[in-house]
Write a protein that holds these residues in place. Structure first.
Motif, short mmCIF file in Angstrom:
data_model
loop_
_atom_site.label_atom_id
_atom_site.label_comp_id
_atom_site.label_asym_id
_atom_site.label_seq_id
_atom_site.Cartn_x
_atom_site.Cartn_y
_atom_site.Cartn_z
N LYS A 392 0.82 -1.21 0.00
CA LYS A 392 0.00 0.00 0.00
C LYS A 392 0.85 1.26 0.00
CE LYS A 392 -3.79 -0.09 -0.05
NZ LYS A 392 -4.87 -0.11 0.97
N LYS A 393 2.15 1.10 0.18
CA LYS A 393 3.11 2.22 0.17
C LYS A 393 2.75 3.29 1.21
CE LYS A 393 5.01 0.14 -3.31
NZ LYS A 393 6.20 -0.71 -3.07
N SER A 394 2.25 2.84 2.35
CA SER A 394 1.88 3.76 3.43
C SER A 394 2.83 3.58 4.60
CB SER A 394 0.43 3.51 3.89
OG SER A 394 0.14 4.28 5.04
N GLU A 395 3.82 4.48 4.68
CA GLU A 395 4.78 4.40 5.79
C GLU A 395 4.12 4.70 7.13
OE1 GLU A 395 9.08 5.39 3.69
OE2 GLU A 395 8.02 7.01 4.74
N VAL A 426 11.87 4.75 9.80
CA VAL A 426 12.12 6.07 10.41
C VAL A 426 13.46 6.65 9.94
CG1 VAL A 426 12.50 7.26 12.59
CG2 VAL A 426 10.68 5.58 12.41
N GLU A 427 14.47 5.81 9.88
CA GLU A 427 15.78 6.30 9.43
C GLU A 427 15.71 6.76 7.97
OE1 GLU A 427 18.46 3.12 10.32
OE2 GLU A 427 18.81 3.81 12.37
N ARG A 428 14.91 6.05 7.17
CA ARG A 428 14.74 6.47 5.77
C ARG A 428 14.02 7.82 5.71
NH1 ARG A 428 13.10 1.93 4.06
NH2 ARG A 428 10.84 2.22 4.16
N GLN A 429 13.03 8.01 6.57
CA GLN A 429 12.32 9.30 6.60
C GLN A 429 13.25 10.44 7.00
OE1 GLN A 429 9.06 8.43 9.30
NE2 GLN A 429 7.64 8.00 7.61
N LEU A 430 14.14 10.17 7.96
CA LEU A 430 15.06 11.22 8.42
C LEU A 430 16.15 11.52 7.40
CD1 LEU A 430 15.34 10.26 12.20
CD2 LEU A 430 14.22 12.28 11.22
N ARG A 432 15.52 11.51 4.25
CA ARG A 432 14.82 12.37 3.29
C ARG A 432 14.63 13.78 3.83
NH1 ARG A 432 11.05 7.80 2.28
NH2 ARG A 432 9.56 8.88 3.64
N ASN A 433 14.37 13.85 5.17
CA ASN A 433 14.10 15.16 5.79
C ASN A 433 14.53 15.08 7.25
OD1 ASN A 433 13.18 17.57 6.77
ND2 ASN A 433 10.99 17.07 6.54
N SER A 434 15.66 15.66 7.57
CA SER A 434 16.19 15.58 8.93
C SER A 434 15.34 16.36 9.93
CB SER A 434 17.63 16.10 8.96
OG SER A 434 17.66 17.46 8.58
N ARG A 435 14.42 17.19 9.43
CA ARG A 435 13.56 17.97 10.31
C ARG A 435 12.14 17.39 10.37
NH1 ARG A 435 15.16 22.71 12.03
NH2 ARG A 435 13.05 23.63 12.00
N ASP A 436 12.04 16.10 10.11
CA ASP A 436 10.73 15.43 10.17
C ASP A 436 10.37 15.19 11.63
OD1 ASP A 436 8.63 13.55 10.20
OD2 ASP A 436 9.22 12.73 8.27
N CYS A 437 9.45 16.02 12.13
CA CYS A 437 9.08 15.97 13.55
C CYS A 437 8.54 14.60 13.95
CB CYS A 437 8.03 17.06 13.81
SG CYS A 437 7.19 16.89 15.39
N LYS A 438 7.63 14.06 13.13
CA LYS A 438 7.01 12.77 13.47
C LYS A 438 8.04 11.65 13.51
CE LYS A 438 2.32 13.76 11.88
NZ LYS A 438 1.22 13.40 10.94
N LEU A 443 10.94 7.74 16.68
CA LEU A 443 12.23 7.21 17.13
C LEU A 443 12.32 7.28 18.66
CD1 LEU A 443 14.69 6.06 15.65
CD2 LEU A 443 15.76 8.31 15.78
N GLY A 444 11.77 8.36 19.23
CA GLY A 444 11.74 8.47 20.69
C GLY A 444 10.88 7.38 21.32
#
Length: 493
Positions: A392-395, A426-430, A432-438, A443-444
């Motif tokens: 579904k390509k839904s991260e 999550v690491e892939r998202q970061l 792409r965008n190191s300022r990804d709040c979610k 990760l927390g």
């Protein structure tokens, strides 16, 4: 409910029998259980009394109380004919079941008469209570009942068999039950038994010491030996088991599993289909056939020609997919509450075939189930997450499922896989965008669940730098900070 009924029920709840052992209508598949028990009451099968006892319980839950009474009469007849010397020890459960069935029929006088019989029987045993005696026969039959009901009761069943064997070390029935439940517990990655998988092998050998011709013990030991790469002895045991028990379907089913794991799909399917003629509704047999066809399907699916209509590989792939779906579906249709693995296998085949609506329906149903082993809960979260991620390509949905799997406080392979997949996303998202709040917040949460306080605090602080008013991260950060100060009063904080 009358006062008499209330008082009677209080007495009934003190009994040791199927009605007080836990598994009830809401968490067992009654129709399938009834079919399995009826299949067990066949020529050549020993220990039929316990099957009739269990069948009476199932019939009563289904409202077939007259049939339940007939089951109990059969159990009592078998015990009188075959176990005359130990009749009083073995009849305790049957009398208890009688009392409960008559209670459900509203025949309170009859129910009380069986309580009176129990009271007379129990006076013989020094440590007995008024209506029950915890003798080996009670522990052993309780172990079998729990073993047949659902995997969530395996640990309790194991304890029952150990108690039964303390008093009756050479009892074949209890030794076999102990071996089987150990073997099953060893397959779950979160159990203590999974770290010492040779326990069940010793126990199956113990059964064969007591009964050298026990076909079921032979093929089950062979499966354990196969896992330990002791292939020569395993092969000998399978052949001998089939020879010693040519008319026992479950022996053929386990032998077929051995051939499948050996890589001989044709032999496995041949045995399974032959056995299915005897037990056409067997969930285990249908699942095993489905797994055999899946093993044929997977290498074919990697063939590029299988994606091109008109090619032979395409047609073969389509046929195998249909066979897998058919057998997996037949395996879980009768066991929607307990056969989790068959449902997950069905969902994976549907995913492979692009039938996403079927997959979503399966996962939706599974995620609502309660009273499951933690490994199964985590496996459902894992597979639902992987489906959302890859198909579904839904991260975001995948993250939700992986986190739910991690929140289940139970160390298993499935939990580790949830964690590893969550970390990768999550690491892939970061990246792409190191300022990804979610992503920082997730990760927390992951570090928090892992017990890594410093890393959790750092991640929540980064998330709050980007979204200062996020209540979820503020609460999580506060929890982590305050957990480091257990001696502070609320005022100091």
């Amino acid at each position: 409910m009358s006062n008499t009924q209330d008082l009677l029920k209080v007495k009934l709840e003190q009994l040791q029998c199927h009605f007080t052992w836990g598994p009830q209508k809401k968490n067992i598949d009654l129709d399938e259980m009834k079919q399995r028990l009826e299949d067990s009451i066949q020529p050549g099968v020993t220990y039929k009394a316990k099957c009739y006892n269990h069948l009476a319980f199932v019939n009563c839950l289904q409202g077939n109380c007259e049939e339940a009474i007939q089951n109990l009469k059969e159990a009592e007849k078998i015990l009188r004919e075959n176990h005359e010397e130990e009749f009083d020890e073995r009849i305790i459960i049957t009398y208890g079941n009688y009392a409960w069935v008559y209670y459900h029929m509203g025949q309170l006088t009859e129910a009380q008469s069986y309580l009176d019989k129990l009271e007379r029987v129990c006076k013989q045993f020094p440590d007995a209570s008024r209506y029950t005696a915890m003798v080996s026969e009670v522990y052993g039959e309780k172990g079998w009942s729990l073993l047949k009901s659902s995997s969530q009761y395996y640990e309790e069943a194991n304890e029952c068999f150990k108690k039964a064997l303390e008093e009756d070390l050479d009892n074949i029935e209890w030794n076999l039950g102990h071996a089987i439940v150990l073997s099953r517990l060893e397959t779950f990655s979160g159990t203590a038994e999974s770290h010492v998988p040779s326990q069940s092998m010793k126990q199956f050998r113990r059964v064969l010491e007591l009964d050298p011709d026990h076909g079921e013990a032979m093929v089950l030991l062979a499966l354990k030996l196969q896992q330990s790469n002791q292939s020569e002895e395993a092969m000998e045991l399978v052949e001998k088991g089939l020879q010693k028990s040519p008319n026992l379907p479950h022996v053929h089913g386990y032998a077929a599993k051995y051939y499948r794991l050996k890589g001989d799909m044709e032999k496995a399917v041949e045995l399974l289909k032959k056995t299915l003629e005897i037990r056409p509704h067997s969930a285990f047999l249908h699942h095993q056939i489905g797994v055999c066809y899946r093993n044929k399907l997977m290498p074919l699916s990697r063939n590029p020609l299988s994606e091109i209509p008109g090619k032979l590989a395409f047609q073969q792939r389509a046929e195998l997919i249909d066979l897998c779906k058919d057998h997996f579906k037949k395996a879980f249709e009768s066991r929607p509450l307990t056969f989790i693995r068959a449902q997950l296998d069905f969902a994976k085949i549907c995913s492979l075939n692009g039938e996403y609506q079927n997959v979503e329906e399966i996962y939706s149903n599974l995620l609502r189930l309660e009273d499951l082993r933690p490994e199964y809960k985590q496996a459902i979260c894992l597979e639902a997450g992987l489906f959302e991620l890859h198909h579904k390509k839904s991260e975001s949905n995948a993250i939700t499922h992986f986190l739910e799997g991690m929140k289940i406080n139970y160390n298993s392979t499935e939990k580790k896989r949830c964690r590893n997949n969550l970390k990768s996303v999550v690491e892939r998202q970061l990246r792409r965008n190191s300022r990804d709040c979610k992503a920082h917040g997730v990760l927390g949460l992951m570090h928090q669940l892992d017990g890594e306080k410093r890393e959790a605090v750092e991640s929540f602080e980064k998330a709050l730098e980007l979204e200062p008013d996020n209540e979820e991260y503020l609460s999580a950060l506060s929890l982590e900070v305050n957990s480091d100060c257990p001696n502070q009063s609320e005022d100091e904080r």
